[in-house]
Design a protein around this motif. Structure first.
Motif, short mmCIF file in Angstrom:
data_model
loop_
_atom_site.label_atom_id
_atom_site.label_comp_id
_atom_site.label_asym_id
_atom_site.label_seq_id
_atom_site.Cartn_x
_atom_site.Cartn_y
_atom_site.Cartn_z
N ALA A 94 0.03 -8.68 -3.38
CA ALA A 94 0.07 -9.43 -2.34
C ALA A 94 -1.27 -10.10 -1.89
O ALA A 94 -1.81 -10.62 -1.45
CB ALA A 94 1.09 -9.90 -2.46
N ALA A 95 -1.94 -8.73 -1.59
CA ALA A 95 -2.66 -8.00 -0.27
C ALA A 95 -4.30 -8.57 -0.64
O ALA A 95 -5.25 -9.46 0.11
CB ALA A 95 -3.19 -6.64 0.48
N HIS A 96 -4.49 -8.65 -2.32
CA HIS A 96 -5.77 -8.63 -2.77
C HIS A 96 -5.65 -10.63 -2.93
O HIS A 96 -6.70 -11.46 -2.56
CB HIS A 96 -6.13 -8.61 -3.97
N ALA A 97 -4.44 -10.84 -3.78
CA ALA A 97 -4.79 -12.35 -3.14
C ALA A 97 -4.57 -13.35 -2.18
O ALA A 97 -5.46 -14.33 -2.20
CB ALA A 97 -2.89 -12.57 -3.85
N LEU A 98 -4.03 -13.31 -1.10
CA LEU A 98 -4.16 -13.35 0.23
C LEU A 98 -6.16 -13.71 0.58
O LEU A 98 -6.87 -14.83 0.67
CB LEU A 98 -3.66 -12.76 1.02
N GLU A 99 -6.73 -12.32 0.62
CA GLU A 99 -7.99 -12.32 0.69
C GLU A 99 -8.55 -13.02 -0.59
O GLU A 99 -9.89 -13.47 -0.33
CB GLU A 99 -8.15 -10.87 -0.26
N ARG A 100 -8.35 -13.98 -1.83
CA ARG A 100 -8.67 -14.12 -2.23
C ARG A 100 -8.37 -15.66 -2.37
O ARG A 100 -8.80 -16.92 -3.26
CB ARG A 100 -8.19 -14.06 -3.79
N SER A 101 -7.89 -16.28 -1.82
CA SER A 101 -7.39 -17.67 -0.75
C SER A 101 -6.02 -17.81 -2.32
O SER A 101 -6.51 -19.60 -2.04
CB SER A 101 -8.05 -18.57 -1.22
N LEU A 102 -5.58 -17.15 -2.76
CA LEU A 102 -4.33 -17.61 -3.68
C LEU A 102 -3.34 -17.60 -2.89
O LEU A 102 -2.74 -17.21 -1.52
CB LEU A 102 -4.48 -16.34 -4.33
N ARG A 103 -2.46 -18.43 -3.48
CA ARG A 103 -0.65 -18.38 -2.33
C ARG A 103 0.16 -17.44 -3.59
O ARG A 103 0.68 -17.85 -4.55
CB ARG A 103 -0.13 -19.92 -2.62
N PRO A 104 -0.01 -16.06 -2.97
CA PRO A 104 0.78 -15.03 -3.49
C PRO A 104 2.82 -14.89 -3.49
O PRO A 104 2.63 -15.51 -2.02
CB PRO A 104 0.69 -13.67 -3.24
N VAL A 105 3.39 -15.35 -3.88
CA VAL A 105 4.78 -15.15 -4.32
C VAL A 105 5.74 -14.48 -4.54
O VAL A 105 5.14 -13.82 -6.20
CB VAL A 105 5.84 -16.69 -4.37
N VAL A 106 5.96 -12.84 -3.99
CA VAL A 106 6.28 -11.95 -4.25
C VAL A 106 8.87 -11.81 -4.77
O VAL A 106 8.24 -12.16 -3.40
CB VAL A 106 5.83 -10.53 -3.25
N LEU A 107 8.04 -11.86 -5.86
CA LEU A 107 9.57 -11.63 -5.93
C LEU A 107 10.52 -10.19 -6.35
O LEU A 107 10.14 -9.63 -6.92
CB LEU A 107 10.34 -12.83 -7.52
N GLU A 108 11.09 -10.05 -5.50
CA GLU A 108 11.78 -8.43 -5.07
C GLU A 108 13.60 -8.23 -5.54
O GLU A 108 13.92 -9.05 -4.79
CB GLU A 108 11.26 -7.93 -4.73
N ALA A 109 13.57 -7.61 -6.80
CA ALA A 109 15.33 -7.91 -7.43
C ALA A 109 16.04 -6.90 -6.02
O ALA A 109 17.39 -6.93 -6.19
CB ALA A 109 15.52 -7.04 -8.27
N GLY A 110 15.53 -6.23 -5.16
CA GLY A 110 15.74 -5.37 -4.23
C GLY A 110 16.11 -5.68 -3.28
O GLY A 110 15.49 -7.24 -2.43
N PRO A 111 17.11 -5.26 -1.67
CA PRO A 111 17.23 -6.16 -0.86
C PRO A 111 16.08 -5.78 0.25
O PRO A 111 15.98 -6.08 1.11
CB PRO A 111 18.86 -5.06 -0.52
N GLY A 112 15.26 -5.04 -0.14
CA GLY A 112 13.64 -4.80 0.12
C GLY A 112 12.83 -4.14 -0.24
O GLY A 112 12.94 -4.19 -1.53
N ALA A 113 11.85 -4.12 0.95
CA ALA A 113 10.15 -3.81 0.04
C ALA A 113 10.45 -2.74 -0.23
O ALA A 113 11.00 -1.61 0.06
CB ALA A 113 9.34 -4.43 0.48
N ALA A 114 9.64 -1.93 -1.88
CA ALA A 114 9.96 -0.59 -1.62
C ALA A 114 10.85 -0.38 -2.61
O ALA A 114 11.31 1.21 -1.70
CB ALA A 114 9.55 0.24 -1.08
N HIS A 115 11.85 -0.51 -2.89
CA HIS A 115 13.35 -0.53 -3.15
C HIS A 115 13.77 0.51 -4.46
O HIS A 115 14.21 1.71 -4.31
CB HIS A 115 14.59 -1.82 -3.82
N ALA A 116 12.31 0.64 -5.87
CA ALA A 116 12.54 2.11 -6.26
C ALA A 116 12.13 3.18 -5.53
O ALA A 116 12.23 4.00 -6.17
CB ALA A 116 12.16 1.45 -7.83
N VAL A 117 11.34 2.60 -4.15
CA VAL A 117 10.71 4.37 -4.46
C VAL A 117 11.31 4.32 -2.84
O VAL A 117 11.80 5.80 -2.76
CB VAL A 117 8.95 3.48 -2.76
N ARG A 118 12.14 3.83 -2.89
CA ARG A 118 13.69 4.78 -1.92
C ARG A 118 14.99 5.32 -3.00
O ARG A 118 14.96 5.95 -1.89
CB ARG A 118 14.53 3.10 -1.14
N GLN A 119 14.33 5.25 -4.24
CA GLN A 119 15.68 6.06 -5.04
C GLN A 119 15.02 7.41 -5.39
O GLN A 119 15.24 8.10 -5.98
CB GLN A 119 15.73 5.21 -6.23
#
Length: 458
Positions: free
Chosen positions: A24-49
């Motif tokens: 998403a960060a690289h997409a913003l720098e490229r003037s793209l429109r990122p939409v991040v769809l995350e299944a968990g209740p917050g970012a880095a949900h898997a890392v929390r495990q």
């Protein structure tokens, strides 16, 4: 309901883990429109495990360049580059600020579980005009089922929630589902949040990778405080030495040290080892687990931890035309570069859009751990390079997409290189050579004379 599209290229990014946020960060720098769809209740949900786990790589390998530029504008203090963070520290010091304090907070949609992806107006069998049609991404959130359209899709959903089963043939062992309450997958916090579950009990750990080794080391440490705790290592291979890694030859020092520490535990007898153990069944034995390896061979344990790796969930990509390697389930162009039968982490060359694009579905890319399919050799920094290249490709900058901007550290930890010296640890210091090792060192001087480094016999 289907969300409207804009004239700017919309990129659907599936997953808000480290690589998804970097995309998403690289997409913003490229003037793209990122939409991040995350299944968990917050970012880095898997890392929390696995937040209790310390990473093998220091901070300098764990922060994406575009993400760092976004964070710098907020006054973010970059962590010390040579410090090794835990998963929790990765979240608190990097991923959470990135997701909540930068422009990414406006593009991340949490509790949005993707259920299917197709082409607008095209089923899988229809070809003419297919490449020009936008993608339709179906998802579920708290309001029900909905859809959005995108010009490109980067699937970085990972594999954490799709662990491999215990069965040695790739299928769940007979009885595995019935005894699920006493089986854990991956790397549970045996000394932390789940200490009470494992303390004072006999715990079998199946696997030969870093998750298995780290868990066995933690169980051995738990046994020092909790009498009665016993660790049993169930190993499909006949040669334990293969799990000890690259030792001092590994440029990711923490990973080499882990292998050496584990080898010392095996040598001391604090971890019981069962080699050539291919699980076929799991039964009840007077309230305990009887783990069977075919015939009349079996061991009894109170708990089983299955650390046999992960596999990608491809179910919601079934209406797309994927070219995947039939064995590894990675993109066909990438698979020969990462085949764990041939490559270690350090022998996989950096790669990007060219290897990760799906030729029959222009605009679709698999990246991050999911792109590696069943191969266990993925490094976070590899994912950052992947999405840098992919976003450049989507933006039309082919030169940047094909350029390599990453140099991986050398390592013998996965399959090749550096194993002989560490193998000696399992039976050296004057003792007999272990099975599969031709000779053994009596001390460090002899090791060096034999061309080995760091026998560990001091």
């Amino acid at each position: 309901m289907t969300e409207a599209r804009t004239s700017t290229k919309t990129v659907a990014i599936i997953g808000a883990g480290p690589v998804g946020l970097a995309a998403a960060a690289h997409a913003l720098e490229r003037s793209l429109r990122p939409v991040v769809l995350e299944a968990g209740p917050g970012a880095a949900h898997a890392v929390r495990q696995w937040q209790h786990v310390q990473l093998f790589s220091p901070w300098r390998y764990n922060v994406d360049t575009a993400a760092a530029r976004l964070l710098a504008a907020t006054g973010w203090n970059s962590p010390e580059p040579e410090v090794y963070p835990t998963g929790r520290e990765l979240i608190d010091s990097y991923l959470a600020p990135l997701a909540t304090r930068t422009a990414l907070r406006d593009v991340i949609k949490t509790s949005h579980r993707v259920t299917a992806i197709s082409r607008v107006g095209f089923d899988k069998a229809k070809s003419k005009g297919r490449a020009a049609a936008p993608f339709e991404i179906r998802y579920r959130n708290g309001k029900g089922e909905a859809a959005m359209q995108a010009d490109a899709v980067i699937d970085v959903s990972g594999t954490w929630f799709s662990p491999n089963p215990a069965g040695g043939n790739g299928l769940p062992a007979l009885g595995e589902a019935a005894h699920a309450a006493r089986i854990a997958y991956g790397m549970p916090g045996v000394r932390g949040a789940q200490r009470s579950r494992y303390a004072g009990r006999t715990v079998a750990v199946l696997g030969a990778g870093h998750s298995a080794i780290g868990t066995l080391i933690d169980l051995a440490a738990l046994a020092e405080d909790e009498p009665g705790t016993q660790a049993i290592w169930l190993l499909r291979s006949d040669d334990p030495a293969k799990a000890f890694g690259g030792g001092s030859a590994d440029q990711l020092a923490a990973r080499g040290e882990l292998g050496m520490a584990f080898a010392a535990l095996v040598r001391s007898g604090r971890v019981r080892v069962e080699t050539g153990f291919h699980v076929t069944g799991i039964n009840d034995a007077d309230g305990r687990l009887q783990i069977v390896a075919g015939g009349d061979r079996g061991i009894d344990a109170d708990e089983l931890i299955v650390a046999t790796g992960f596999r990608p969930d491809l179910s919601w990509l079934s209406e797309l035309r994927l070219r995947l390697d039939p064995a590894i389930e990675a993109p066909a162009a990438l698979a020969p570069l990462i085949d764990p039968n041939e490559h270690s982490c350090g022998t996989v060359r950096p790669h990007g859009a060219r290897e990760l694009a799906q030729a029959d579905e222009p605009g679709l890319y698999l990246a991050g751990m999911k792109s590696y399919g069943r191969a266990p050799t993925f490094l976070m920094m590899t994912g950052y390079e992947q999405v840098r290249s992919i976003t450049a490709d989507i933006a039309g900058d082919k030169a940047a997409a094909h350029r390599v901007e990453l140099q991986l550290p050398e390592t013998g930890v996965c399959t090749r290189g550096g194993l002989e010296s560490i193998a000696a640890l399992s039976g050296c210091c004057g003792g007999p050579a272990p099975s599969g090792v031709d000779s053994c060192c009596a001390d460090d001087a002899k090791a060096k004379a034999a061309g080995r480094t760091g026998c560990g016999c001091s």
